[in-house]
Design a protein around this motif. Structure first.
Motif, PDB file in Angstrom:
ATOM      1  N   VAL A  42       2.297 -14.858  -4.376  1.00 24.24           N
ATOM      2  CA  VAL A  42       3.589 -15.149  -4.998  1.00 24.24           C
ATOM      3  C   VAL A  42       4.184 -13.884  -5.583  1.00 24.24           C
ATOM      4  CG1 VAL A  42       4.696 -16.366  -6.924  1.00 24.24           C
ATOM      5  CG2 VAL A  42       3.071 -17.565  -5.461  1.00 24.24           C
ATOM      6  N   LEU A  43       3.364 -13.098  -6.271  1.00 25.86           N
ATOM      7  CA  LEU A  43       3.862 -11.868  -6.900  1.00 25.86           C
ATOM      8  C   LEU A  43       4.305 -10.843  -5.873  1.00 25.86           C
ATOM      9  CD1 LEU A  43       1.227 -11.490  -9.743  1.00 25.86           C
ATOM     10  CD2 LEU A  43       3.634 -12.069 -10.007  1.00 25.86           C
ATOM     11  N   VAL A  44       3.488 -10.622  -4.842  1.00 28.46           N
ATOM     12  CA  VAL A  44       3.816  -9.627  -3.828  1.00 28.46           C
ATOM     13  C   VAL A  44       4.958 -10.120  -2.945  1.00 28.46           C
ATOM     14  CG1 VAL A  44       2.942  -8.386  -1.815  1.00 28.46           C
ATOM     15  CG2 VAL A  44       1.537  -8.585  -3.846  1.00 28.46           C
ATOM     16  N   GLY A  45       4.953 -11.396  -2.637  1.00 26.18           N
ATOM     17  CA  GLY A  45       5.988 -11.946  -1.770  1.00 26.18           C
ATOM     18  C   GLY A  45       7.382 -11.843  -2.351  1.00 26.18           C
ATOM     19  N   GLY A  46       7.490 -11.896  -3.668  1.00 26.10           N
ATOM     20  CA  GLY A  46       8.793 -11.833  -4.300  1.00 26.10           C
ATOM     21  C   GLY A  46       9.244 -10.427  -4.625  1.00 26.10           C
ATOM     22  N   VAL A  55       2.947   2.272   3.212  1.00 24.94           N
ATOM     23  CA  VAL A  55       3.328   0.947   2.734  1.00 24.94           C
ATOM     24  C   VAL A  55       2.092   0.067   2.582  1.00 24.94           C
ATOM     25  CG1 VAL A  55       4.645  -1.146   3.247  1.00 24.94           C
ATOM     26  CG2 VAL A  55       5.652   1.098   3.689  1.00 24.94           C
ATOM     27  N   THR A  56       1.211   0.101   3.583  1.00 23.46           N
ATOM     28  CA  THR A  56      -0.015  -0.693   3.537  1.00 23.46           C
ATOM     29  C   THR A  56      -0.897  -0.262   2.377  1.00 23.46           C
ATOM     30  OG1 THR A  56       0.064  -0.997   5.926  1.00 23.46           O
ATOM     31  CG2 THR A  56      -2.047  -1.405   4.852  1.00 23.46           C
ATOM     32  N   ASP A  57      -1.048   1.045   2.168  1.00 22.55           N
ATOM     33  CA  ASP A  57      -1.854   1.539   1.046  1.00 22.55           C
ATOM     34  C   ASP A  57      -1.283   1.063  -0.284  1.00 22.55           C
ATOM     35  OD1 ASP A  57      -3.467   2.828   2.867  1.00 22.55           O
ATOM     36  OD2 ASP A  57      -2.654   4.829   2.473  1.00 22.55           O
ATOM     37  N   ASP A  58       0.030   1.114  -0.434  1.00 27.40           N
ATOM     38  CA  ASP A  58       0.654   0.676  -1.673  1.00 27.40           C
ATOM     39  C   ASP A  58       0.411  -0.810  -1.925  1.00 27.40           C
ATOM     40  OD1 ASP A  58       1.553   3.234  -2.133  1.00 27.40           O
ATOM     41  OD2 ASP A  58       3.644   2.810  -1.601  1.00 27.40           O
ATOM     42  N   VAL A  59       0.515  -1.612  -0.885  1.00 24.43           N
ATOM     43  CA  VAL A  59       0.268  -3.051  -1.028  1.00 24.43           C
ATOM     44  C   VAL A  59      -1.193  -3.290  -1.416  1.00 24.43           C
ATOM     45  CG1 VAL A  59       0.172  -5.253   0.193  1.00 24.43           C
ATOM     46  CG2 VAL A  59       2.124  -3.744   0.521  1.00 24.43           C
ATOM     47  N   ALA A  60      -2.107  -2.560  -0.805  1.00 25.61           N
ATOM     48  CA  ALA A  60      -3.520  -2.709  -1.134  1.00 25.61           C
ATOM     49  C   ALA A  60      -3.791  -2.312  -2.585  1.00 25.61           C
ATOM     50  CB  ALA A  60      -4.383  -1.878  -0.186  1.00 25.61           C
ATOM     51  N   ILE A  61      -3.231  -1.189  -3.012  1.00 28.16           N
ATOM     52  CA  ILE A  61      -3.406  -0.747  -4.403  1.00 28.16           C
ATOM     53  C   ILE A  61      -2.855  -1.807  -5.354  1.00 28.16           C
ATOM     54  CG2 ILE A  61      -2.629   0.930  -6.131  1.00 28.16           C
ATOM     55  CD1 ILE A  61      -2.706   3.051  -3.834  1.00 28.16           C
ATOM     56  N   HIS A  62      -1.671  -2.312  -5.057  1.00 25.54           N
ATOM     57  CA  HIS A  62      -1.053  -3.341  -5.899  1.00 25.54           C
ATOM     58  C   HIS A  62      -1.952  -4.568  -6.015  1.00 25.54           C
ATOM     59  CE1 HIS A  62       1.590  -6.720  -6.894  1.00 25.54           C
ATOM     60  NE2 HIS A  62       2.331  -5.832  -7.545  1.00 25.54           N
ATOM     61  N   THR A  63      -2.455  -5.039  -4.886  1.00 24.89           N
ATOM     62  CA  THR A  63      -3.278  -6.245  -4.870  1.00 24.89           C
ATOM     63  C   THR A  63      -4.580  -6.037  -5.640  1.00 24.89           C
ATOM     64  OG1 THR A  63      -2.347  -6.849  -2.724  1.00 24.89           O
ATOM     65  CG2 THR A  63      -4.405  -7.924  -3.358  1.00 24.89           C
TER      66      THR A  63
END
Length: 110
Positions: free
Chosen positions: A20-24, A40-48
């Motif tokens: 929900v958090l990443v999707g929005g 972009v993938t690295d940033d999403v992984a770090i965020h998660t």
């Protein structure tokens, strides 16, 4: 045979919250033309990873902490209950592989 429903486990709950958090979030789409798919993938992984760690840490209270990641730079926004929680969030972010820098903009608000 009756259907017995069991509550979601902690892992499933965290996964749903992260989706929900990443999707929005459109942060990952900003400046997309100048970024590689790997960035972009690295940033999403770090965020998660970071959001999961913040949510699991009882001292930080990750629901009041917002995380943005761009090209390995982590920005923390929101509120924490103490200076120790602010420092802990900074430490959790800095420990993740791929993080270049942490900008800690968390405010202490008991």
């Amino acid at each position: 045979m009756p259907c017995i429903r069991q509550p979601l486990g902690l892992g499933a709950t965290v996964a749903v919250a992260l989706l929900v958090l990443v999707g929005g979030c459109n942060t990952y789409l900003d400046d997309a033309a100048n970024r590689t798919p790997g960035e972009v993938t690295d940033d999403v992984a770090i965020h998660t990873i970071l959001k999961t760690r913040l949510l699991r840490d009882p001292d930080v209270g990750g629901m009041r902490v917002n995380v943005e990641v761009e090209k390995g730079v982590v920005r923390l926004y929101g509120y924490v209950m103490s200076e120790a929680a602010r420092d802990r969030a900074q430490t959790l972010a800095a420990q993740i592989r791929g993080v270049q820098r942490v900008e800690n903009r968390l405010q202490v608000k008991p």
